[in-house]
Write a protein that holds these residues in place. Structure first.
Motif, PDB file in Angstrom:
ATOM      1  N   HIS A  32       0.846  -1.192   0.000  1.00 29.55           N
ATOM      2  CA  HIS A  32       0.000   0.000   0.000  1.00 29.55           C
ATOM      3  C   HIS A  32       0.881   1.240   0.000  1.00 29.55           C
ATOM      4  O   HIS A  32       0.693   2.148   0.794  1.00 29.55           O
ATOM      5  CB  HIS A  32      -0.928  -0.006   1.223  1.00 29.55           C
ATOM      6  CG  HIS A  32      -1.892  -1.143   1.219  1.00 29.55           C
ATOM      7  ND1 HIS A  32      -3.000  -1.171   0.431  1.00 29.55           N
ATOM      8  CD2 HIS A  32      -1.903  -2.317   1.897  1.00 29.55           C
ATOM      9  CE1 HIS A  32      -3.673  -2.302   0.627  1.00 29.55           C
ATOM     10  NE2 HIS A  32      -3.016  -3.014   1.510  1.00 29.55           N
ATOM     11  N   GLU A  33       1.857   1.261  -0.880  1.00 28.89           N
ATOM     12  CA  GLU A  33       2.810   2.356  -0.888  1.00 28.89           C
ATOM     13  C   GLU A  33       2.091   3.700  -1.014  1.00 28.89           C
ATOM     14  O   GLU A  33       1.050   3.818  -1.641  1.00 28.89           O
ATOM     15  CB  GLU A  33       3.823   2.174  -2.009  1.00 28.89           C
ATOM     16  CG  GLU A  33       3.226   2.277  -3.405  1.00 28.89           C
ATOM     17  CD  GLU A  33       4.262   1.970  -4.472  1.00 28.89           C
ATOM     18  OE1 GLU A  33       4.565   2.869  -5.258  1.00 28.89           O
ATOM     19  OE2 GLU A  33       4.735   0.825  -4.496  1.00 28.89           O
ATOM     20  N   VAL A  34       2.686   4.711  -0.421  1.00 29.16           N
ATOM     21  CA  VAL A  34       2.115   6.042  -0.431  1.00 29.16           C
ATOM     22  C   VAL A  34       2.781   6.866  -1.517  1.00 29.16           C
ATOM     23  O   VAL A  34       3.999   6.844  -1.676  1.00 29.16           O
ATOM     24  CB  VAL A  34       2.312   6.712   0.946  1.00 29.16           C
ATOM     25  CG1 VAL A  34       1.807   8.138   0.931  1.00 29.16           C
ATOM     26  CG2 VAL A  34       1.587   5.912   2.023  1.00 29.16           C
ATOM     27  N   VAL A  35       1.980   7.594  -2.271  1.00 31.06           N
ATOM     28  CA  VAL A  35       2.485   8.404  -3.372  1.00 31.06           C
ATOM     29  C   VAL A  35       3.488   9.435  -2.850  1.00 31.06           C
ATOM     30  O   VAL A  35       3.363   9.946  -1.741  1.00 31.06           O
ATOM     31  CB  VAL A  35       1.326   9.111  -4.093  1.00 31.06           C
ATOM     32  CG1 VAL A  35       0.598  10.069  -3.159  1.00 31.06           C
ATOM     33  CG2 VAL A  35       1.808   9.839  -5.329  1.00 31.06           C
ATOM     34  N   THR A  36       4.521   9.720  -3.636  1.00 25.06           N
ATOM     35  CA  THR A  36       5.501  10.730  -3.257  1.00 25.06           C
ATOM     36  C   THR A  36       4.932  12.118  -3.534  1.00 25.06           C
ATOM     37  O   THR A  36       4.620  12.445  -4.680  1.00 25.06           O
ATOM     38  CB  THR A  36       6.807  10.553  -4.044  1.00 25.06           C
ATOM     39  OG1 THR A  36       7.325   9.235  -3.800  1.00 25.06           O
ATOM     40  CG2 THR A  36       7.836  11.585  -3.625  1.00 25.06           C
ATOM     41  N   PRO A  37       4.758  12.951  -2.502  1.00 23.11           N
ATOM     42  CA  PRO A  37       4.174  14.277  -2.711  1.00 23.11           C
ATOM     43  C   PRO A  37       5.046  15.169  -3.589  1.00 23.11           C
ATOM     44  O   PRO A  37       6.265  15.038  -3.610  1.00 23.11           O
ATOM     45  CB  PRO A  37       4.078  14.854  -1.289  1.00 23.11           C
ATOM     46  CG  PRO A  37       4.065  13.659  -0.397  1.00 23.11           C
ATOM     47  CD  PRO A  37       4.962  12.675  -1.074  1.00 23.11           C
ATOM     48  N   VAL A  38       4.392  16.078  -4.294  1.00 25.37           N
ATOM     49  CA  VAL A  38       5.106  17.035  -5.127  1.00 25.37           C
ATOM     50  C   VAL A  38       5.115  18.417  -4.476  1.00 25.37           C
ATOM     51  O   VAL A  38       5.735  19.339  -4.979  1.00 25.37           O
ATOM     52  CB  VAL A  38       4.481  17.132  -6.532  1.00 25.37           C
ATOM     53  CG1 VAL A  38       4.603  15.809  -7.255  1.00 25.37           C
ATOM     54  CG2 VAL A  38       3.006  17.540  -6.443  1.00 25.37           C
ATOM     55  N   GLY A  39       4.411  18.576  -3.355  1.00 26.69           N
ATOM     56  CA  GLY A  39       4.360  19.856  -2.663  1.00 26.69           C
ATOM     57  C   GLY A  39       4.580  19.667  -1.176  1.00 26.69           C
ATOM     58  O   GLY A  39       4.887  18.578  -0.699  1.00 26.69           O
ATOM     59  N   GLY A  40       4.410  20.755  -0.422  1.00 26.33           N
ATOM     60  CA  GLY A  40       4.553  20.693   1.025  1.00 26.33           C
ATOM     61  C   GLY A  40       6.008  20.593   1.461  1.00 26.33           C
ATOM     62  O   GLY A  40       6.930  20.889   0.713  1.00 26.33           O
ATOM     63  N   ASP A  41       6.204  20.183   2.717  1.00 24.67           N
ATOM     64  CA  ASP A  41       7.538  20.053   3.296  1.00 24.67           C
ATOM     65  C   ASP A  41       8.041  18.619   3.185  1.00 24.67           C
ATOM     66  O   ASP A  41       7.237  17.677   3.172  1.00 24.67           O
ATOM     67  CB  ASP A  41       7.504  20.444   4.776  1.00 24.67           C
ATOM     68  CG  ASP A  41       7.149  21.907   4.980  1.00 24.67           C
ATOM     69  OD1 ASP A  41       7.481  22.722   4.098  1.00 24.67           O
ATOM     70  OD2 ASP A  41       6.545  22.232   6.019  1.00 24.67           O
ATOM     71  N   PRO A  42       9.361  18.420   3.140  1.00 26.97           N
ATOM     72  CA  PRO A  42       9.888  17.057   3.174  1.00 26.97           C
ATOM     73  C   PRO A  42       9.534  16.392   4.505  1.00 26.97           C
ATOM     74  O   PRO A  42       9.515  17.052   5.547  1.00 26.97           O
ATOM     75  CB  PRO A  42      11.406  17.257   3.069  1.00 26.97           C
ATOM     76  CG  PRO A  42      11.587  18.648   2.568  1.00 26.97           C
ATOM     77  CD  PRO A  42      10.433  19.431   3.091  1.00 26.97           C
ATOM     78  N   PHE A  43       9.253  15.125   4.484  1.00 21.26           N
ATOM     79  CA  PHE A  43       9.014  14.395   5.724  1.00 21.26           C
ATOM     80  C   PHE A  43       9.359  12.931   5.553  1.00 21.26           C
ATOM     81  O   PHE A  43       9.387  12.408   4.435  1.00 21.26           O
ATOM     82  CB  PHE A  43       7.564  14.553   6.207  1.00 21.26           C
ATOM     83  CG  PHE A  43       6.505  14.019   5.278  1.00 21.26           C
ATOM     84  CD1 PHE A  43       6.052  12.709   5.371  1.00 21.26           C
ATOM     85  CD2 PHE A  43       5.922  14.842   4.328  1.00 21.26           C
ATOM     86  CE1 PHE A  43       5.060  12.223   4.533  1.00 21.26           C
ATOM     87  CE2 PHE A  43       4.924  14.377   3.496  1.00 21.26           C
ATOM     88  CZ  PHE A  43       4.485  13.057   3.594  1.00 21.26           C
ATOM     89  N   THR A  44       9.644  12.301   6.666  1.00 24.16           N
ATOM     90  CA  THR A  44       9.981  10.884   6.678  1.00 24.16           C
ATOM     91  C   THR A  44       8.867  10.107   7.349  1.00 24.16           C
ATOM     92  O   THR A  44       8.377  10.501   8.407  1.00 24.16           O
ATOM     93  CB  THR A  44      11.303  10.642   7.431  1.00 24.16           C
ATOM     94  OG1 THR A  44      12.341  11.402   6.793  1.00 24.16           O
ATOM     95  CG2 THR A  44      11.684   9.173   7.413  1.00 24.16           C
ATOM     96  N   ILE A  45       8.461   9.003   6.736  1.00 24.53           N
ATOM     97  CA  ILE A  45       7.392   8.166   7.274  1.00 24.53           C
ATOM     98  C   ILE A  45       7.986   7.013   8.086  1.00 24.53           C
ATOM     99  O   ILE A  45       8.933   6.355   7.656  1.00 24.53           O
ATOM    100  CB  ILE A  45       6.520   7.587   6.144  1.00 24.53           C
ATOM    101  CG1 ILE A  45       5.684   8.693   5.508  1.00 24.53           C
ATOM    102  CG2 ILE A  45       5.607   6.478   6.660  1.00 24.53           C
ATOM    103  CD1 ILE A  45       4.799   8.209   4.384  1.00 24.53           C
ATOM    104  N   HIS A  46       7.395   6.786   9.260  1.00 26.83           N
ATOM    105  CA  HIS A  46       7.713   5.627  10.087  1.00 26.83           C
ATOM    106  C   HIS A  46       6.420   4.849  10.290  1.00 26.83           C
ATOM    107  O   HIS A  46       5.360   5.441  10.472  1.00 26.83           O
ATOM    108  CB  HIS A  46       8.283   6.064  11.441  1.00 26.83           C
ATOM    109  CG  HIS A  46       9.485   6.952  11.329  1.00 26.83           C
ATOM    110  ND1 HIS A  46      10.774   6.465  11.369  1.00 26.83           N
ATOM    111  CD2 HIS A  46       9.601   8.289  11.178  1.00 26.83           C
ATOM    112  CE1 HIS A  46      11.631   7.461  11.238  1.00 26.83           C
ATOM    113  NE2 HIS A  46      10.941   8.584  11.125  1.00 26.83           N
ATOM    114  N   GLU A  47       6.492   3.542  10.271  1.00 27.87           N
ATOM    115  CA  GLU A  47       5.292   2.723  10.401  1.00 27.87           C
ATOM    116  C   GLU A  47       5.380   1.804  11.619  1.00 27.87           C
ATOM    117  O   GLU A  47       5.801   0.646  11.511  1.00 27.87           O
ATOM    118  CB  GLU A  47       5.052   1.910   9.134  1.00 27.87           C
ATOM    119  CG  GLU A  47       4.839   2.800   7.923  1.00 27.87           C
ATOM    120  CD  GLU A  47       3.942   2.138   6.881  1.00 27.87           C
ATOM    121  OE1 GLU A  47       4.278   2.220   5.706  1.00 27.87           O
ATOM    122  OE2 GLU A  47       2.924   1.545   7.249  1.00 27.87           O
ATOM    123  N   PRO A  48       4.992   2.280  12.802  1.00 31.98           N
ATOM    124  CA  PRO A  48       4.962   1.397  13.983  1.00 31.98           C
ATOM    125  C   PRO A  48       3.998   0.239  13.753  1.00 31.98           C
ATOM    126  O   PRO A  48       2.980   0.382  13.068  1.00 31.98           O
ATOM    127  CB  PRO A  48       4.459   2.333  15.097  1.00 31.98           C
ATOM    128  CG  PRO A  48       4.757   3.722  14.594  1.00 31.98           C
ATOM    129  CD  PRO A  48       4.566   3.651  13.114  1.00 31.98           C
TER     130      PRO A  48
END
Length: 261
Positions: free
Chosen positions: A22-38
């Motif tokens: 269920h990969e999440v699309v890479t955003p083209v706007g906003g701020d950079p962020f890192t995803i963690h999945e507990p």
């Protein structure tokens, strides 16, 4: 050099993202962020109760005048599937620690394409009333004293109907909105995840690890069936998302509203 490192991390991140069912699309706007999945623990048979604990830490650097130089944002993401439509309770518990309050944004995977659409979210869960110290999910309201002296901040949570499909619940700190939303212009259902997430409050609480709990379950009396995704993401994978570091602003903490319907 820094730019090349960011680009390399982004490319590595895309490789990690491709390992997700269920990969999440890479955003083209906003701020950079890192995803963690507990990891989510699921129980209670067919109707499912998912519980998890996660930690979010954001990092900022400032010059001598207190102006923001760089910002590293982190997001906790919780994937789940709804196999029978109905009302769900999705709520957080920030353990009564002032400053730790998370924002909750729930996106549904589009039937066509790779994008995800905002369907629910808020920064304060619904209260029973101003005279009650717990919200409708039974979570104690942080800093609550009474209805006249100090009503506190209700931990984020939603109770609403969810259609059949795949979802991801994002938890963020430091006043973050799906891009296009703000305290004055609330994000609306229908916002696309590809537009990104923007942080508005790069505050003194950054660099502190804030711990939260999340619960995902059918509302009492609901026939909804919720559980783990049919294809589970690779554990502990993390990837960089978002656009280049730009346009970062600093505003004060404001009242934590719900999304506009």
């Amino acid at each position: 050099m820094k730019k090349s490192l960011i680009l390399s991390a982004a490319l590595l991140g895309l490789t990690a993202a491709n390992a997700y069912a269920h990969e999440v699309v890479t955003p083209v706007g906003g701020d950079p962020f890192t995803i963690h999945e507990p990891a989510i623990t699921w129980s209670n048979g067919d109707h499912g109760v998912g519980t998890a604990t996660g930690t979010i830490t954001n990092f900022g650097t400032f010059d001598e005048g207190g102006n923001l130089l760089s910002w590293e944002a982190n997001v906790a993401a919780y994937h789940f599937d709804v196999s029978t439509a109905g009302s769900l309770d999705i709520y957080t518990n920030d353990r009564d620690v002032p400053g730790s309050e998370t924002d909750l944004w729930v996106f549904k995977k589009d039937d066509l394409g790779t994008d995800w659409t905002l369907v629910a979210g808020n920064q304060q869960g619904q209260r029973v009333d101003l005279n009650t110290a717990n919200n409708i999910f039974g979570v104690h309201i942080t800093d609550y004293v009474n209805s006249t002296t100090q009503i506190g901040i209700s931990d984020a949570g939603v109770r609403q109907n969810f259609d059949i499909g795949s979802y991801v619940a994002f938890l963020t700190n430091d006043i973050a909105f799906p891009t296009g939303g703000s305290s004055a212009n609330l994000p609306t259902s229908g916002n696309k995840l590809s537009n990104g997430i923007t942080w508005f409050d790069h505050e003194i609480f950054q660099s502190i690890p804030w711990t939260h709990d999340i619960t995902i379950k059918a509302t009492a009396g609901s026939l909804a069936v919720v559980g783990a995704p049919s294809e589970v993401p690779v554990p502990a994978a993390v990837w960089l998302m978002g656009s280049a570091l730009a346009g970062l602003g600093v505003i004060g903490r404001k009242k934590r509203p719900a999304i506009a319907a």
